[in-house]
Structures are given as structure tokens and as C-alpha cells.
Design a protein around this motif. Structure first.
Motif, mmCIF file in Angstrom:
data_model
loop_
_atom_site.group_PDB
_atom_site.id
_atom_site.type_symbol
_atom_site.label_atom_id
_atom_site.label_comp_id
_atom_site.label_asym_id
_atom_site.label_seq_id
_atom_site.Cartn_x
_atom_site.Cartn_y
_atom_site.Cartn_z
ATOM 1 N N UNK A 151 25.618 37.780 4.937
ATOM 2 C CA UNK A 151 26.356 38.474 3.875
ATOM 3 C C UNK A 151 27.365 39.468 4.440
ATOM 4 N N UNK A 152 27.155 39.887 5.681
ATOM 5 C CA UNK A 152 28.115 40.773 6.349
ATOM 6 C C UNK A 152 29.128 39.876 7.040
ATOM 7 N N UNK A 153 30.226 39.588 6.389
ATOM 8 C CA UNK A 153 31.153 38.557 6.862
ATOM 9 C C UNK A 153 31.881 38.971 8.138
ATOM 10 N N UNK A 154 32.165 40.275 8.286
ATOM 11 C CA UNK A 154 32.904 40.745 9.450
ATOM 12 C C UNK A 154 31.933 40.965 10.607
ATOM 13 N N UNK A 155 31.949 40.082 11.586
ATOM 14 C CA UNK A 155 31.012 40.176 12.700
ATOM 15 C C UNK A 155 31.376 41.296 13.679
ATOM 16 N N UNK A 156 32.510 41.981 13.447
ATOM 17 C CA UNK A 156 32.854 43.155 14.241
ATOM 18 C C UNK A 156 32.164 44.412 13.712
ATOM 19 N N UNK A 157 31.423 44.261 12.631
ATOM 20 C CA UNK A 157 30.701 45.385 12.035
ATOM 21 C C UNK A 157 29.740 46.016 13.031
ATOM 22 N N UNK A 158 29.697 47.346 13.015
ATOM 23 C CA UNK A 158 28.709 48.085 13.818
ATOM 24 C C UNK A 158 27.403 48.078 13.051
ATOM 25 N N UNK A 159 26.420 47.428 13.612
ATOM 26 C CA UNK A 159 25.118 47.273 12.973
ATOM 27 C C UNK A 159 24.133 48.232 13.633
ATOM 28 N N UNK A 160 23.531 49.110 12.843
ATOM 29 C CA UNK A 160 22.620 50.099 13.400
ATOM 30 C C UNK A 160 21.177 49.685 13.128
ATOM 31 N N UNK B 264 26.040 36.585 15.836
ATOM 32 C CA UNK B 264 27.380 36.875 16.314
ATOM 33 C C UNK B 264 27.798 38.334 16.305
ATOM 34 N N UNK B 265 26.852 39.263 16.098
ATOM 35 C CA UNK B 265 27.204 40.679 16.067
ATOM 36 C C UNK B 265 27.296 41.222 17.493
ATOM 37 N N UNK B 266 28.442 41.817 17.808
ATOM 38 C CA UNK B 266 28.702 42.292 19.155
ATOM 39 C C UNK B 266 28.623 43.791 19.323
ATOM 40 N N UNK B 267 28.297 44.516 18.242
ATOM 41 C CA UNK B 267 28.118 45.960 18.359
ATOM 42 C C UNK B 267 26.862 46.358 17.599
ATOM 43 N N UNK B 268 25.816 46.632 18.359
ATOM 44 C CA UNK B 268 24.559 47.090 17.760
ATOM 45 C C UNK B 268 24.256 48.479 18.293
#
Length: 490
Positions: free
Chosen positions: A268-277, A311-315
Motif C-alpha cells: 500500500x506504500x507505493x513509493x519505495x523511497x519512503x523512510x520506514x521506521x 524493495x524498501x531501501x531506507x529503514x
């Protein structure tokens, strides 16, 4: 500890208690005869000087400062600083304790560093002034310099920018140390009406931005635990955000409970550049059970794997130093486990027990300051070994050892929202229960605020008033009695 404070400047009592709590976190003012400590204060004006004297523990401290200005605001600032410095000196001499941040009680030491930098001219001279004027420990002054060096490379928010905060005040369970405005998700019956109100708030906020010719810069979805919503509610939330703020430059999503993440929510988070905490707080299962978090260290590891595969690159990972019964070895176990996960950013918090938290000081005394100081030093070393640099810092009242919270990040992964929020350089439009709107008026060096109510049901029923309150910061509209927000009990 009960303290009787005899003072002719009662209007500075709250400031004096802030200083006292640097040394005695549980201190409370009292006029009762059974006070544990008595402090006597004298304040006077002699010629062109303010004179301040504090007595206690069989000793007296006497300091003075030039009045400098007849401007009421400037005069008050000089008086307050002299009073706090005098009381700090007495307490330091009387207790033998040296707080790491010296006499500073504010939550944003970096702001003071920048102030000293403007006056002193060089970062090195600013550090020296912090050490000499405020008794800040040299290593803390050096930390502020490192943060300032990092921040100067970042793009500053422009006058046409506004950051967005969206509050989702639901959690699957309440952590015992938490004081944020959040409620139990329970059966989820309040989610739909809350999202209805939130959608109206988003729509009107975007309309306000369009009127003011503001564009969204950084958007932060916090709480609470946004990912505690079921997939239907979470998908709706992300669709709303994409509809009203598609032109945002940065996105952060709090997935604070690792056990709330699923493939579907990540999709549901379409932008994989999102910072995921993804916030473990501790990687010790015994500690997690003790603080009311219904997940395990293994589930944190699985959440990282899930996010990477999506595909998330910022955790980002949040951890807390000074949790109940944890030793430095326990904390180092957390640092080692988090390092193995390879987050692009790491936020290290010091345990803070506020009055709104269920974990109270009387039942859970803060851990020894020396132990927590060691944990914070170990965290700084671990972050450096992970290739992460400190980029923002803030402090909280009632923090263990009067220590700080620091955000570390790899180059290219700094969260602009965090910097703008903590340094108060960015206008922030708050959406949702408990959200704060801040209008930064740079040319006048001032900030205007409009808080939204924290109670979920009150927010739902009075969202129109929250929208009007926000707009009034720009339009000069004053809310009358007819639009006053009632308390949650009415």
C-alpha cells in the motif's frame, strides 16, 4: 523528594524546578514543614547589576550579572539565566553531580549552539562558550558541533514549503513508558469515523496550502502506530495521502510495532523511497514483555526481511537506553542485533518517564545516570561503526541521567522532516488528533502554534474547529466561545 523553595521571584518557580530536577528527577515543590530540603533565594538590583543568592546544604552561592537592557523581554531573559545559573551552581556544589548538559534545561541544545555560533563566529568558539557559560560537558558540545556540520550540508526549507504531519493515534497495546496521545485499537470501531475526519482535515489543509501558495516538502505519518490499522484502513490512509499530497518530496511512515507489518501494508506504500521506521526499542524479549510490547526480537528481524524483500531501501530503527532492569550488556546485545539488520538510520532515545506514562517514577525509578551514560556512549560508537552520522538531537524532561535523544543516518538518508521539526526551521501543518501546526515566520524570528485536541472522539466530532484553528494562524481569525473545543469529558 519534597523541596521548599523560598523565593521573591515566584514567577520563575517552574524554571527553578527544571534546574532542581536535573539533580533530583522526582523533586516536587512544597510548602509543608516535612520538606526534605529547604532552599532560600534572594534576588535584588544593585546599581547596574542583578544580584542573585541561593542558600542550602549549609552553603551559599552569590552571583551577579549586568542588567544590560531595559527591554522587558531582554531583561526577563537575563534574570532567568542568572537565577538558573546560580541555583545550578549551588546544586552542583551541594550534590557533587555534574549533569552532562550542564545547566541547560531546554529541549533543543542545537538552537543554543547556533546562537553561540552567531556570537562567537566559529564552531570551536561556540563549543568553548557552551562549556564555560553553561557547564556543558566537552563531549556533548563536540556532539552539537558534529550535528551542525551535518545540517549545514542539507537544503534549508524555503518560504514556499510546508512539512506535513499526519497523526494516527492507535496502537495494538500501550507501552508502559509512552506518554503520546494514542488509544488502543481494540475492535477498530473508531477507525472509520477517524479516517472520515482525517480526510476532511487533509482536504481542507491542502486547500489552505493552495491558497497560501505552499507546497509540501516532507510528510511524516506518525502516531500511535499507523500500521496497526487493518489493511482496509491502511490502504485508505495511503490513498488519501497520495490524493492530497502527491507532490511531497519525502515520506516517512512509522511502523513502530514490527508485528503490525504485512506484505499487503507494504504494498500500500507505493513509493519505495519512503523512510520506514521499524522500532524494536530493545532486542531482548524479557525487556519487551516488561514494557508491554507484544512482539519479539525475532519479529523485528522478520519485519526487516519483509521490508527489504518489498524493495524498501531506507529503514530506521528506534531503540531506548535505560529500559527497566537492562544492563549495559543487555543494551549492547540490542546494538549488535540492530547493527546486523543494517538500518540506514538509527534513533537512540533515553528512557523518559513523563506524568502521562503508566510507568511512574515512584514505582520505576530511573536507572543510574552513570549506567545510562555508558549506554549512550556505546550507542554513539556503534552508530559510527555502522557508518551513521548524528544529524539531529533533542532532550526531554524526566529523561534518565538528563541525557539526550539522537538521530543517526547514513549519508543520503537524513530525514528532513526530523531536522525541520527539531530545529523549528520548517512550517508544519498538523493533521489528526494530537497534531501540532507550527507556522515559522522566519523574517520575524517567531513561531505561532495551533494544537489539535488529543482525544480521538473529540477530534472526530470537532474536526471543523481544528481546521479553523489551523487556518487562523494565517488568516487572523479568532475562535470565539461558540467554537471552543470542549474537554473529552463533556
Amino acid at each position: 523528594m519534597k523541596i521548599t523553595l523560598s523565593t521573591p521571584t515566584a514567577h520563575f518557580t517552574a524554571d527553578m524546578m527544571d534546574v532542581i530536577r536535573l539533580f533530583f528527577p522526582d523533586a516536587e515543590p512544597t510548602s509543608e514543614a516535612d520538606a526534605d530540603t529547604w532552599l532560600s533565594h534572594r534576588f535584588d538590583t544593585e546599581n547596574e547589576y542583578y544580584v542573585c543568592e541561593f542558600s542550602g546544604w549549609g552553603r551559599t552561592v552569590h552571583l551577579s550579572a549586568p542588567r544590560g537592557t531595559d527591554d522587558p523581554v531582554g531583561s526577563k531573559r537575563v534574570q532567568k539565566r542568572l537565577i538558573k545559573q546560580s541555583l545550578y551552581t549551588l546544586l552542583k556544589e551541594g550534590t557533587g553531580i555534574h549533569p552532562p548538559w550542564g545547566s541547560l534545561t531546554g529541549i533543543r541544545p542545537t538552537r543554543l549552539f547556533y546562537e553561540q555560533l552567531r556570537e562567537a563566529g566559529t564552531p570551536e568558539a561556540a563549543c568553548e562558550r557552551l562549556i564555560s557559560l553553561f557547564d556543558v560537558a566537552p563531549e556533548k558540545a563536540a556532539l552539537l558541533k558534529r550535528i551542525a556540520d551535518t545540517q549545514k550540508e542539507l537544503p534549508a526549507p524555503g518560504k514556499q514549503h510546508a512539512d506535513i504531519y499526519i497523526g494516527i493515534p492507535f496502537c495494538p497495546s500501550l507501552c508502559s513508558y509512552c506518554s503520546f496521545s494514542s488509544g488502543l485499537l481494540g475492535d477498530g470501531r473508531r477507525v472509520t469515523p477517524y479516517l472520515d475526519a482525517l480526510e476532511k482535515d487533509m482536504c481542507q489543509t491542502r486547500a489552505l496550502m493552495n491558497t497560501l501558495l505552499l507546497t509540501p516538502r516532507a510528510l511524516y505519518i506518525g502516531g500511535g502506530t499507523p500500521t496497526s490499522l487493518d489493511i482496509s484502513g491502511f490502504e485508505r490512509l495511503m490513498r488519501m495521502i497520495d490524493r492530497f499530497f502527491p507532490d511531497r518530496q519525502e515520506t516517512s511512515v512509522e511502523a513502530g510495532r514490527p508485528d503490525t507489518l504485512t506484505h499487503a501494508k507494504l504494498d500500500a506504500i507505493r513509493d519505495r523511497k519512503t523512510r520506514l521506521s521499524i522500532n524494536p526499542q530493545s532486542m531482548n524479549d524479557r525487556t519487551l514483555r516488561a514494557i508491554g510490547r507484544n512482539h519479539t526480537a525475532r519479529e523485528t528481524e522478520m519485519a526487516f526481511v519483509l521490508a527489504r524483500s518489498a524493495g524498501f531501501g531506507h529503514i530506521n530503527a528506534d531503540i531506548i537506553a535505560g529500559l527497566p532492569s537492562e544492563t549495559p550488556d543487555d543494551f549492547n546485545q540490542t546494538l549488535e542485533a540492530v547493527a546486523a539488520l543494517g538500518p540506514e538510520s538509527l534513533t537512540v532515545h533515553t528512557l523518559c518517564l513523563k506524568r502521562a506514562s503508566r510507568m511512574r517514577l515512584d514505582a520505576y525509578p530511573l536507572p543510574d545516570a552513570l549506567i545510562v551514560s555508558r549506554m549512550i556512549r556505546d550507542a554513539e560508537a556503534a552508530a559510527e561503526a555502522m557508518g551513521l552520522q548524528p544529524y539531529y538531537l533533542y532532550r526531554q524532561k524526566y529523561a534518565a541521567g538528563n541525557l539526550e535523544n539522537v538521530g543517526y543516518a547514513a549519508r543520503g538518508h537524513i530525514c528532513l522532516y526530523n531536522v525541520g521539526m527539531m530545529e523549528e526551521t520548517a512550517t508544519v501543518l498538523g493533521i489528526g488528533a494530537g497534531a501540532m501546526t507550527k507556522r515559522v515566520i522566519q523574517e520575524e524570528n517567531r513561531i505561532e502554534r495551533a494544537p489539535s485536541v488529543s482525544d480521538i472522539d473529540t477530534y472526530i466530532s470537532h474536526v471543523d474547529q481544528m481546521i479553523a484553528r489551523k487556518a487562523a494562524l494565517w488568516e487572523g481569525v479568532r475562535l470565539g466561545a461558540s467554537t471552543a473545543v470542549p474537554s473529552a469529558s463533556t
